[in-house]
Design an enzyme around this catalytic site. Structure first.
Site, PDB file in Angstrom:
ATOM      1  N   GLN A   1       0.811 -11.120  -3.220  1.00  0.00           N
ATOM      2  CA  GLN A   1      -0.603 -10.802  -3.046  1.00  0.00           C
ATOM      3  C   GLN A   1      -1.197 -10.367  -4.380  1.00  0.00           C
ATOM      4  O   GLN A   1      -0.529  -9.698  -5.161  1.00  0.00           O
ATOM      5  CB  GLN A   1      -0.768  -9.639  -2.064  1.00  0.00           C
ATOM      6  CG  GLN A   1      -0.313  -9.945  -0.661  1.00  0.00           C
ATOM      7  CD  GLN A   1      -0.411  -8.716   0.219  1.00  0.00           C
ATOM      8  OE1 GLN A   1       0.035  -7.639  -0.151  1.00  0.00           O
ATOM      9  NE2 GLN A   1      -1.019  -8.871   1.391  1.00  0.00           N
TER      10      GLN A   1
ATOM     11  N   HIS B   1      -8.240  -1.406   0.627  1.00  0.00           N
ATOM     12  CA  HIS B   1      -7.206  -2.418   0.363  1.00  0.00           C
ATOM     13  C   HIS B   1      -7.951  -3.704   0.058  1.00  0.00           C
ATOM     14  O   HIS B   1      -8.877  -4.045   0.795  1.00  0.00           O
ATOM     15  CB  HIS B   1      -6.343  -2.698   1.590  1.00  0.00           C
ATOM     16  CG  HIS B   1      -5.741  -1.506   2.238  1.00  0.00           C
ATOM     17  ND1 HIS B   1      -4.385  -1.335   2.344  1.00  0.00           N
ATOM     18  CD2 HIS B   1      -6.296  -0.422   2.854  1.00  0.00           C
ATOM     19  CE1 HIS B   1      -4.128  -0.222   2.988  1.00  0.00           C
ATOM     20  NE2 HIS B   1      -5.267   0.361   3.317  1.00  0.00           N
TER      21      HIS B   1
ATOM     22  N   ASP C   1      -2.872  -7.930  -5.023  1.00  0.00           N
ATOM     23  CA  ASP C   1      -3.210  -6.741  -4.254  1.00  0.00           C
ATOM     24  C   ASP C   1      -3.741  -5.624  -5.153  1.00  0.00           C
ATOM     25  O   ASP C   1      -3.424  -5.566  -6.332  1.00  0.00           O
ATOM     26  CB  ASP C   1      -1.931  -6.245  -3.560  1.00  0.00           C
ATOM     27  CG  ASP C   1      -2.227  -5.509  -2.277  1.00  0.00           C
ATOM     28  OD1 ASP C   1      -3.412  -5.360  -1.939  1.00  0.00           O
ATOM     29  OD2 ASP C   1      -1.260  -5.076  -1.618  1.00  0.00           O
TER      30      ASP C   1
ATOM     31  N   LYS D   1     -12.425  -4.699   8.343  1.00  0.00           N
ATOM     32  CA  LYS D   1     -12.234  -5.485   7.121  1.00  0.00           C
ATOM     33  C   LYS D   1     -13.209  -6.633   7.027  1.00  0.00           C
ATOM     34  O   LYS D   1     -13.819  -7.044   8.014  1.00  0.00           O
ATOM     35  CB  LYS D   1     -10.807  -6.020   7.075  1.00  0.00           C
ATOM     36  CG  LYS D   1     -10.447  -6.880   8.284  1.00  0.00           C
ATOM     37  CD  LYS D   1      -9.054  -7.454   8.129  1.00  0.00           C
ATOM     38  CE  LYS D   1      -8.730  -8.412   9.253  1.00  0.00           C
ATOM     39  NZ  LYS D   1      -7.527  -9.207   9.001  1.00  0.00           N
TER      40      LYS D   1
ATOM     41  N   CYS E   1       0.784  -1.232   0.000  1.00  0.00           N
ATOM     42  CA  CYS E   1       0.000   0.000   0.000  1.00  0.00           C
ATOM     43  C   CYS E   1       0.821   1.290   0.000  1.00  0.00           C
ATOM     44  O   CYS E   1       0.487   2.214  -0.757  1.00  0.00           O
ATOM     45  CB  CYS E   1      -1.062   0.007   1.084  1.00  0.00           C
ATOM     46  SG  CYS E   1      -0.624  -0.778   2.619  1.00  0.00           S
TER      47      CYS E   1
ATOM     48  N   ARG F   1       7.254 -11.091   5.237  1.00  0.00           N
ATOM     49  CA  ARG F   1       6.920 -10.909   6.645  1.00  0.00           C
ATOM     50  C   ARG F   1       7.658 -11.940   7.463  1.00  0.00           C
ATOM     51  O   ARG F   1       7.753 -13.102   7.077  1.00  0.00           O
ATOM     52  CB  ARG F   1       5.406 -11.045   6.848  1.00  0.00           C
ATOM     53  CG  ARG F   1       4.664  -9.967   6.088  1.00  0.00           C
ATOM     54  CD  ARG F   1       3.176 -10.024   6.278  1.00  0.00           C
ATOM     55  NE  ARG F   1       2.562  -9.031   5.403  1.00  0.00           N
ATOM     56  CZ  ARG F   1       1.252  -8.872   5.258  1.00  0.00           C
ATOM     57  NH1 ARG F   1       0.421  -9.636   5.958  1.00  0.00           N
ATOM     58  NH2 ARG F   1       0.774  -7.967   4.444  1.00  0.00           N
TER      59      ARG F   1
ATOM     60  N   HIS G   1      -5.255  -1.291  -4.563  1.00  0.00           N
ATOM     61  CA  HIS G   1      -5.731  -0.230  -3.683  1.00  0.00           C
ATOM     62  C   HIS G   1      -6.640   0.672  -4.477  1.00  0.00           C
ATOM     63  O   HIS G   1      -6.258   1.148  -5.539  1.00  0.00           O
ATOM     64  CB  HIS G   1      -4.549   0.506  -3.058  1.00  0.00           C
ATOM     65  CG  HIS G   1      -3.754  -0.402  -2.169  1.00  0.00           C
ATOM     66  ND1 HIS G   1      -2.663  -1.096  -2.619  1.00  0.00           N
ATOM     67  CD2 HIS G   1      -3.980  -0.799  -0.897  1.00  0.00           C
ATOM     68  CE1 HIS G   1      -2.220  -1.864  -1.635  1.00  0.00           C
ATOM     69  NE2 HIS G   1      -2.997  -1.719  -0.583  1.00  0.00           N
TER      70      HIS G   1
END
Length: 649
Positions: free
Chosen positions: A389, A522, A391, A476, A342, A371, A393
RNA sequence: GCCGGUGUAGCUCAGCGGUAGAGCAACCGCCUCGUAAGCGGUAGGUCGUCGGUUCAAAUCCGACCGCCGGCUCCA
C-alpha cells in the site's frame, strides 16, 4: 379517472386505465407504436394501471427505455425456456425453481434452481427455445393476486418465490406477469408481446449465485444474457468484450513479462519481473516525491507484528477470517503477518510525548500487507494475498481533520490526472444504520461522516453516499475505477478514524498543557500498488507513456557493421538515464522492428550507414505514430523533457 | 469458501480409447539486410496430480490442485 400529458393536456379515461388505454385514446401512430410510458418519472408498461392524476409520457421502440422493457421480458422468456428445456428432458413441470430475474447493464439474468446443473454447453439449446418463444409472439397479461392467493400458487412448489412474496411490503400489489406456458411473480414492467422483443440477444455464461446474495442460503445458477435493440449494437458489444480481453492485465502481464503468479510460490502472491517492477518503482517514485512535497515523513516497519498489537487495534479477531492464521511460538507468543500498517505507525506516534506543535504528523510507508482473501476471489493483480500500500497515517487535531482530508483528495486527484485516469467515481461509505459491526460512539461517527462529506464538497468532488460501506473504525471516501471488462475496483481510500487513537490511548499535549486525543486519517491514494499497476496496464493497454515504459528505447542496427555505432548511441542514452537496449540479434531489421512493436516499446531507433555518418538516429515513435531522423543529443534532450514532465505521449 | 467451466512444449492451440503434433519462442548454422515475420536444422512434454474403468487412457470416471467466469467477502 384523469391523467396529464407532457403538453399539459388532461385526458379522461376509464377507472384503472393503463398506458395501453392512453395510447388508444390518443389514437394515430401511438396506438401502434406505444410500448410503455414514463409515469411520474417511473417506467410503466402498457399493462399496469395508472395512478389518478399521473403525468404520462408515452415511449416507443425508439426511446432508450424500451431496452429495459424487453430485457426484463427476456429474463422471463429465459426462465420459461429453461423450464421447457428440462420438461423436454423428462422432468416434471415444477422441477425448475426460480429466484429473481432482473435487468442489468447490457442485458439480464435469471437465478434458477434446476433439477440438474446447467452448463455453458446447454446455453445454445436454451437460446433456441427462447427464440421460438419470441417467434410464437405470446401476449403478456398482468394479474394482481391477494397475498393468500399468491402464496397458494407457489405452495410446496417454489420456496424462493414463496419467500419473495413474503418480502413484498404490506399494501403493495402482488402482481404476476404471464404468457402462455409461463407465469412469474413480477412487478414489471414488460413488453406486451414476446414478438416485440428484438432478437438481438445472446446467453453469455452461467455462474453460481447465492439466493439473496447470502452465502448461508442455497446457491442458485445464474444464467446471464446480453440484449440490444439492434444487431449492430449486439455485435458492437460482443466486439468490445473481445477487444477488452486484449487489454486484460493478466494477458499483457505475461506477454510483456511484467509479473508472474506462480502456484509453487502460492496463489495470490505476485512475483514482479524486472520490467513490471519498473512500473512499480516509477509509481512509487512519483508518489514519494508528491508526498514529500506535502509534508509526509517516510518510515519503515516490519512485515509481522505481535498478536497483542492487533488485539489492541481490534483487527484481531474481527478480521481473523481474512488473515493468515497467527504464528504461535512455544511460549504462547504469537505473531501475525501484518494485514495493515496502522498499528505499527500508531506505535511510532506513541513512542514519545507529542506536542500539538508536531501535528499534523504524517507518517508514510510503502508497506506490504498480507490478507487471506478467499481463493475464488483472487484475480491477477487486482485481488491478491500480498500487496504493497502507498499507505500513510495522519495524526492531527480534530480541527485539522477537514483540511488534511481535503489535501489528500487533492493529492489523489493530482496523481490520477498525471496518469490520465479520468474514468473513476468517488463514494463515501457510511455506517449501516442499526448494525453492530462498528466500534466507537455515535457522536464521533456523525462528526467524521459530516467532515468527509464537507471536505469532498469543498473540493468539488462528485460522490455517491453508500451506507454500510464504512470501515469498522470509521467512515471513508473511496475512489473506484472500472477495468477493461467493466469490473469495478477500489483504488484510493481515505478514512477518518476516531477509534484507534482511543484504543491505543494516544494523546498529544495541547496549548493548554493537558493531554488531548488526536484523530487519525488512514489514506492510500493508489490503494494497493499491485492493483493500481493492474489498472494502469489495462488503462494504457500495455502502451505505456515514455516515463513509465519498462524499456524506453531500443536501438536496431541494420547490419552487423552498425552494431558498434548502436552501442555507442545506447551508451549515451543510458548515461542520460534512459532505459535503453541494443538489439544485436542475428535477425533482419524488419523482424526486430516487429518484435519490439509487439513489446510496445515507445521509441525504436534504427541505425544504418546514413545515421552512422551523420551521428543521427532514425526514430520510430510508437505513440506519436511518426518517423523522423534526429541527432542523438537532440533526441536525448527531447526524450528527457518528455520523461521529466511525465507526459502521457 | 461456493456453483459452473477448464488444464496437452515457455506461449497460442490441434489430437478426444490404440501409446503425442503444429506455429511462434529457445538453441545452432546460413543470409548482412532501410522500418511489423529471410532460410535451414536441433532440442523441448511422466498430456496438472493421484486413483479407478479397460487388453490398451492425453482421450472415459472420481478426488485433489491450479486457472477462468460469477456469487460471497474486502480493515
Amino acid at each position: 379517472m384523469k391523467i396529464r400529458l407532457p403538453d399539459g393536456k388532461e385526458l379522461e379515461l376509464r377507472p384503472n386505465a393503463t398506458v395501453a388505454d392512453v395510447a388508444e385514446a390518443l389514437g394515430g401512430r401511438w396506438r401502434k407504436e406505444a410500448v410503455g410510458a414514463i409515469v411520474d418519472g417511473e417506467l410503466y408498461d402498457l399493462l399496469k394501471p395508472l395512478p389518478e392524476g399521473a403525468e404520462v409520457r408515452l415511449i416507443t421502440k425508439k426511446d432508450p427505455e424500451f431496452q429495459h422493457l424487453f430485457r426484463h421480458t427476456l429474463a422471463h422468456v429465459l426462465a420459461q425456456a429453461v423450464k421447457e428445456f428440462f420438461t423436454q428432458k423428462g422432468y416434471p413441470e415444477d422441477a425448475v425453481k426460480l429466484g429473481i430475474g432482473p435487468v442489468i447493464e447490457n442485458g439480464f439474468y435469471y437465478d434458477i434452481d434446476p433439477p440438474e446443473p446447467i452448463s455453458d454447453a446447454d446455453l445454445p439449446a436454451i437460446e433456441a427455445i427462447m427464440r421460438d418463444i419470441l417467434r410464437r409472439n405470446l401476449p403478456l397479461r398482468r394479474t394482481v393476486l391477494s397475498r393468500e392467493e399468491a402464496l397458494a400458487r407457489y405452495q410446496d412448489k417454489d420456496p424462493y418465490k414463496t419467500e419473495l412474496i413474503g418480502d413484498i411490503p404490506e399494501g403493495e400489489p402482488i402482481s404476476f406477469y404471464s404468457q402462455e406456458g409461463f407465469t412469474d411473480l413480477c412487478r414489471g414492467p414488460h413488453v406486451p408481446r414476446t414478438g416485440m422483443i428484438p432478437p438481438h440477444f445472446k446467453l453469455t455464461h452461467v455462474a453460481g449465485a447465492y439466493f439473496k446474495g447470502d452465502h448461508t442460503r442455497p446457491q442458485l445458477q445464474r444464467v446471464y444474457g446480453v440484449a440490444f435493440r439492434t444487431k449492430e449494437e449486439l455485435k458492437e458489444h460482443l466486439w468490445r468484450i473481445e477487444a477488452a480481453k486484449q487489454r486484460d492485465h493478466r494477458k499483457l502481464g505475461r506477454e510483456l513479462e511484467l509479473f508472474l503468479v506462480d502456484p509453487m510460490v502460492g496463489k495470490g502472491l505476485v512475483l514482479w519481473l524486472p520490467k513490471g517492477n519498473v512500473l512499480r518503482e516509477e509509481l512509487i517514485t512519483l508518489m514519494r516525491s508528491e508526498q514529500k512535497a506535502r509534508g509526509y515523513q517516510l518510515v519503515t516497519t516490519p512485515h509481522i507484528g505481535s498478536l497483542e498489537l492487533y488485539k489492541t487495534s481490534g483487527h484481531y479477531p474481527y478480521y481473523a477470517e481474512s488473515q493468515f492464521p497467527p504464528m504461535t511460538l512455544e511460549d504462547d507468543e504469537a505473531y501475525l503477518l501484518k494485514p495493515m500498517n496502522c498499528p505499527h505507525h500508531i506505535r511510532i506516534f506513541a513512542a514519545k510525548k507529542r506536542s500539538y506543535r508536531e501535528l499534523p504528523l504524517r507518517l508514510a510507508e510503502f508497506g506490504t500487507v498480507y490478507r487471506f482473501e478467499q481463493s475464488g476471489e483472487l484475480h491477477g493483480l487486482t485481488r491478491v494475498r500480498g500487496f504493497t500500500q502507498d499507505d500513510a497515517h495522519i495524526f492531527c487535531t480534530p480541527d485539522q481533520v477537514k483540511d488534511e482530508f481535503k489535501s489528500v483528495i487533492e493529492l489523489t486527484l493530482y496523481v490520477l490526472k498525471i496518469l490520465g485516469l479520468s474514468d473513476f467515481r468517488a463514494r463515501i461509505g457510511t455506517r449501516e444504520p442499526g448494525s453492530d459491526k462498528y466500534v466507537g460512539d455515535d457522536a464521533l461517527w456523525n462528526r467524521a461522516e459530516r467532515q468527509i462529506q464537507e471536505a469532498a464538497e469543498e473540493m468539488g468532488l462528485d460522490f455517491t453516499l453508500e451506507a454500510g460501506d464504512a470501515a469498522f473504525y470509521g467512515p471513508k471516501l473511496d475512489f473506484v475505477v472500472r477495468d477493461a471488462l467493466g469490473r469495478e475496483w477500489q483504488l484510493g481510500t481515505i478514512q477518518v478514524d476516531y477509534n484507534l487513537p482511543q484504543r491505543f490511548d494516544l494523546t498529544y499535549t495541547g496549548p493548554d498543557g493537558t493531554p488531548h486525543r488526536p484523530v487519525m486519517i488512514h489514506r492510500a491514494p493508489f490503494g494497493s500498488i499491485e492493483r493500481f499497476v493492474g489498472i494502469i496496464i489495462e488503462h494504457f493497454a500495455g502502451e505505456f507513456p515514455l516515463w513509465l515504459a519498462p524499456i524506453q528505447t531500443v536501438i536496431i542496427p541494420i547490419t552487423d557493421r552498425h552494431t558498434e555505432y548502436a552501442q555507442k548511441v545506447n551508451a549515451e542514452l543510458s548515461a542520460a538515464g534512459l532505459r535503453s537496449e541494443v538489439d544485436g540479434r542475428q535477425e533482419r531489421m524488419q523482424a526486430k522492428i516487429r518484435d519490439w512493436e509487439k513489446q510496445k516499446v515507445p521509441i525504436i531507433l534504427v541505425v544504418g550507414d546514413r545515421e552512422m555518418e551523420e551521428g543521427t538516429v532514425a526514430v520510430r515513435d510508437r505513440r506519436k505514430k511518426t518517423r523522423y531522423v534526429m541527432a542523438v543529443d537532440e533526441l536525448i534532450q527531447s526524450l528527457k523533457e518528455r520523461i521529466a514532465e511525465r507526459r502521457l505521449e
